[in-house]
Design a protein around this motif. Structure first.
Motif, PDB file in Angstrom:
ATOM      1  N   LEU A 201       0.919  -1.352  -0.080  1.00 21.41           N
ATOM      2  CA  LEU A 201       0.019  -0.097  -0.085  1.00 21.41           C
ATOM      3  C   LEU A 201       0.864   1.404  -0.016  1.00 21.41           C
ATOM      4  N   THR A 202       1.808   1.230   0.847  1.00 13.34           N
ATOM      5  CA  THR A 202       2.962   2.496   0.679  1.00 13.34           C
ATOM      6  C   THR A 202       3.496   2.814  -0.501  1.00 13.34           C
ATOM      7  N   LYS A 203       3.529   1.595  -1.504  1.00  8.70           N
ATOM      8  CA  LYS A 203       4.061   1.759  -2.690  1.00  8.70           C
ATOM      9  C   LYS A 203       3.021   1.896  -3.665  1.00  8.70           C
ATOM     10  N   GLY A 204       1.612   2.125  -3.296  1.00  6.87           N
ATOM     11  CA  GLY A 204       0.771   2.336  -4.440  1.00  6.87           C
ATOM     12  C   GLY A 204       0.286   1.263  -4.947  1.00  6.87           C
ATOM     13  N   ILE A 205       0.548   0.106  -4.448  1.00  7.15           N
ATOM     14  CA  ILE A 205       0.175  -1.190  -4.965  1.00  7.15           C
ATOM     15  C   ILE A 205      -0.888  -1.824  -4.065  1.00  7.15           C
ATOM     16  N   VAL A 206      -2.085  -1.831  -4.546  1.00  4.70           N
ATOM     17  CA  VAL A 206      -3.333  -2.400  -3.918  1.00  4.70           C
ATOM     18  C   VAL A 206      -3.583  -3.998  -4.227  1.00  4.70           C
ATOM     19  N   VAL A 207      -3.290  -4.941  -2.996  1.00  7.18           N
ATOM     20  CA  VAL A 207      -3.623  -6.266  -3.437  1.00  7.18           C
ATOM     21  C   VAL A 207      -5.059  -6.485  -2.330  1.00  7.18           C
ATOM     22  N   ARG A 208      -5.550  -7.606  -2.240  1.00  6.94           N
ATOM     23  CA  ARG A 208      -6.446  -7.893  -1.062  1.00  6.94           C
ATOM     24  C   ARG A 208      -5.935  -8.949  -0.338  1.00  6.94           C
ATOM     25  N   ASP A 209      -6.040  -8.561   1.040  1.00  6.15           N
ATOM     26  CA  ASP A 209      -5.548  -9.380   2.023  1.00  6.15           C
ATOM     27  C   ASP A 209      -6.681 -10.377   2.565  1.00  6.15           C
ATOM     28  N   ARG A 210      -6.265 -11.614   2.276  1.00  4.21           N
ATOM     29  CA  ARG A 210      -7.494 -12.679   2.352  1.00  4.21           C
ATOM     30  C   ARG A 210      -6.796 -13.647   3.613  1.00  4.21           C
ATOM     31  N   SER A 211      -6.034 -13.290   4.142  1.00  8.32           N
ATOM     32  CA  SER A 211      -5.295 -14.275   5.350  1.00  8.32           C
ATOM     33  C   SER A 211      -6.283 -14.359   6.467  1.00  8.32           C
ATOM     34  N   LYS A 212      -7.491 -13.878   6.687  1.00  8.53           N
ATOM     35  CA  LYS A 212      -8.246 -14.133   7.588  1.00  8.53           C
ATOM     36  C   LYS A 212      -9.340 -15.059   7.033  1.00  8.53           C
ATOM     37  N   VAL A 213      -9.546 -15.407   5.865  1.00  5.87           N
ATOM     38  CA  VAL A 213     -10.587 -15.833   5.124  1.00  5.87           C
ATOM     39  C   VAL A 213     -10.602 -17.629   5.254  1.00  5.87           C
ATOM     40  N   THR A 214     -11.749 -18.297   5.553  1.00  4.26           N
ATOM     41  CA  THR A 214     -11.624 -19.526   5.650  1.00  4.26           C
ATOM     42  C   THR A 214     -10.624 -20.215   4.534  1.00  4.26           C
ATOM     43  N   LEU A 215      -9.719 -21.135   4.849  1.00  2.82           N
ATOM     44  CA  LEU A 215      -8.994 -21.746   4.052  1.00  2.82           C
ATOM     45  C   LEU A 215      -8.026 -20.968   3.201  1.00  2.82           C
ATOM     46  N   CYS A 216      -7.921 -19.696   3.430  1.00  5.21           N
ATOM     47  CA  CYS A 216      -6.835 -18.827   2.562  1.00  5.21           C
ATOM     48  C   CYS A 216      -5.997 -18.321   3.861  1.00  5.21           C
ATOM     49  N   GLU A 217      -5.691 -18.710   4.664  1.00  3.93           N
ATOM     50  CA  GLU A 217      -4.806 -18.377   5.793  1.00  3.93           C
ATOM     51  C   GLU A 217      -3.620 -17.982   5.168  1.00  3.93           C
TER      52      GLU A 217
END
Length: 264
Positions: free
Chosen positions: A223-239
């Protein structure tokens, strides 16, 4: 519209298979319909036995996202066919990302299964997300019921005209799809050697689900580099996973460069 047409509030239920698109549960809640969660298997495929156990007399719909969001993989067509042959409520197959997939569309099965509904969109491969135009394919009986309750002016004239213009440019869209798929494959090859990357899940979509060493820290760093991804680390099976949309060649190179520079 599907919930309003086929579900009785506070009585009926639908089945969703997380990790999956979040709006199924949201729409169920808005319509006061129970959303029963039957998680996918660790391979991100349908757990048919668990789905069977979850079904009761008030189960009106099963939502299947293929290719799935956020995992990116296509569901096994044989499993979908088993459901179609054994469950006679609505099977709703969401194909928002089908244009990027190796699998053929379930539209081909409509003539054999009157309870099948296939959803697609112009938001992904067609690049028209701002128009908010979706497409629904089903047998005549289902379509007639939906037409009775849909808003009379649900799509404005400007959006209709832009959508029709886009549909005349199939060749250009196919070229863009091919480019995205090629960039997806190149992105996989570039990510694989990075020490921050633990696993890249197979994808039939325009994004990748990637397990990394420090998902939250990497997400914030990007984010600090202007790149947006999705954090799915708390989603079921996507830890431990981030969902990364495939960009242009330049954007992908910038992403790779910044991930390589990342130190937690």
């Amino acid at each position: 519209i599907l919930f309003r047409a086929f579900c009785e509030p506070a009585i009926d239920n639908v089945i969703i298979c997380p990790p999956t698109y979040g709006m199924y549960e949201v729409s169920a809640g808005i319509n006061n319909v129970e959303a029963r969660k039957v998680p996918l298997t660790p391979a991100f495929q349908l757990d048919l036995e668990a789905i069977e156990q979850a079904i009761d007399d008030h189960t009106k719909m099963i939502f299947l996202c293929s290719p799935n969001n956020p995992t990116g993989n296509s569901l096994d067509p044989a499993d979908i066919e088993i459901l179609l042959n054994n469950y006679f409520g609505l099977i709703v197959v969401d194909e928002a990302y089908i244009n990027f997939s190796r699998q053929r569309s379930a539209i081909a099965e409509l003539q054999d299964y009157p309870q099948l509904v296939v959803l697609q969109t112009l938001s992904k491969a067609w690049g028209l997300a701002a128009l908010r135009i979706g497409l629904g394919f089903a047998g005549e009986g289902i379509i007639q019921i939906m037409k009775r309750i849909k808003p009379p002016y649900n799509i404005n004239q400007a959006s209709q005209e832009l959508a029709l213009q886009a549909l005349e440019e199939v060749g250009q869209v196919n070229d863009m799809i091919l480019e995205i798929v090629q960039q997806r494959d190149s992105l996989v090859k570039a990510l694989e050697p990075l020490p921050q990357v633990l696993h890249i899940f197979p994808s039939d979509a325009n994004f990748l689900l990637v397990r990394v060493t420090e998902p939250e820290a990497l997400y914030q760093y990007l984010l600090t580099k202007g790149i947006v991804v999705r954090d799915r680390s708390k989603v079921t099976l996507c830890e431990g996973c981030l969902r990364i949309t495939v960009g242009t060649e330049k954007e992908n190179q910038e992403l790779i460069r910044e991930i390589a520079r990342f130190e937690p």
